[in-house]
Design an enzyme around this catalytic site. Structure first.
Site: not given
Length: 375
Positions: A132-133, A221
């Site tokens: 989720k980066g 996220s």
């Protein structure tokens, strides 16, 4: 007498017809062969060469003859080559092993099959994190470059499927030409304890890319993605705190644990120097994709061919998309799973989580020499 002459003439004519037919078929075969050779098919079939797995096995057999059983670890007998080569005397990685002088053919440590369409090689660069980066966006942006070939799906070799062996891993890779580099992405490598040791055993020269993002935003996220798959998931707050009264953060929850970047980087630096890493800002990948892609291309030794002309900002999704390529009717954006709206979370919970991450962020800034501005 006349009958005998007729028979002899018939036999002669029959033999002559057979001879012509044989010549005819022979000419067809010859012309077919020449046609395929002229069109390049004769030399385009895959040619198996001396592969790395066979070579390593031969070296191990020689080691077993030259050293006593006490000097060789029993562990390697049921392991893949990459997991035990460092246990051999004077050998600390597959790279070192491949430098051993041998009277037999010395293999290229990357090539297993070769033809006119390139070779399958181990990746020269890997996007190792973080989940989720922005790793998927980075990989898709890189795949525009003509000198980059990448695996679409995440291989998960160094964390989940290591026991399948090196050949299984290499066979997942796309074919590349000498001028191209092979890449893969598996974000969970960064947080897997065994991953750096296993990768180092394969090659100490691999370039490592880590896409990082504000750990608080990243955790939200991560939670949002899981919630979309498990609607009955407990609240973000209940998962974040081990004890809500005391305000103790639960670091065993993966959404929180992944964001302690300094801790995970320490594990990787035990095997790879900082020069082998590039830390990409997930925030800048959104606000300035061309600028961040310039840094990535420089790190990989590529010409800066992916520039601002390739991007436009999608207001609906809230992140950049690729402009439509020639011959395509629509631009390329990441899937529906990207850019999901985040659930409402109490500001007090987010503040407490930000305070928890602050010392780890400071240490990460010091370790990388870069202030990402999350605090």
């Amino acid at each position: 007498m006349g009958c005998n002459k007729w028979k002899a003439g018939f036999n002669f004519g029959h033999l002559k017809a057979q001879s012509k037919l044989s010549v005819f078929f022979a000419m067809i075969i010859i012309f077919t062969y020449l046609f395929y050779c002229f069109t390049g098919y004769c030399d385009s079939q895959p040619i198996t060469v001396y592969d790395q797995q066979t070579f390593i096995n031969k070296i191990l057999q020689k080691e077993e003859l030259e050293y006593s059983p006490h000097q060789l670890s029993d562990a390697h007998k049921n392991s893949s080559p990459g997991s035990f080569v460092r246990e051999l005397p004077g050998v600390d990685s597959v790279d070192t092993l491949l430098q051993v002088n041998d009277n037999e053919l010395r293999p290229d440590n990357n090539i297993s099959t070769a033809n006119n369409f390139g070779s399958k090689t181990f990746p020269q660069a890997i996007i190792i994190g973080v989940k989720k980066g922005g790793t998927r966006a980075l990989l898709e942006f890189l795949r525009i470059h003509p000198d980059v070939r990448a695996v679409g799906a995440e291989p998960h070799f160094f964390d989940r499927f290591y026991d399948k062996g090196l050949e299984w891993y290499r066979n997942l890779m796309p074919r590349t030409l000498e001028s191209q580099i092979t890449m893969e992405k598996t974000p969970s490598y960064f947080v897997t304890k065994e991953a750096p040791r296993r990768l180092f055993a394969l090659s100490r020269h691999t370039k490592l890319i880590v896409v990082v993002r504000d750990p608080v935003t990243r955790a939200v996220s991560d939670y949002t993605q899981t919630l979309s798959k498990q609607p009955g998931l407990p609240s973000f707050q209940s998962l974040t705190f081990r004890n809500s009264t005391m305000g103790l953060i639960d670091t065993s929850w993966s959404a929180v644990r992944i964001g302690i970047y300094a801790k995970h980087l320490e594990n990787w630096l035990r095997y790879f120097p900082l020069s082998k890493f590039l830390f990409v800002s997930g925030e800048r990948l959104v606000t300035d994709p061309a600028g961040e892609m310039g840094r990535v291309q420089d790190f990989l030794g590529l010409k800066r061919l992916v520039t601002d002309k390739h991007f436009y900002f999608n207001q609906t999704k809230g992140f950049p998309c690729l402009k439509k390529p020639e011959g395509s009717s629509r631009p390329r954006c990441l899937g529906k799973s990207k850019g999901r709206p985040h659930p409402e979370i109490s500001p007090e919970v987010l503040l407490r989580l930000r305070e928890f991450y602050r010392p780890f962020n400071m240490k990460f800034y010091q370790m990388t020499g870069h202030d990402f501005g999350w605090d």
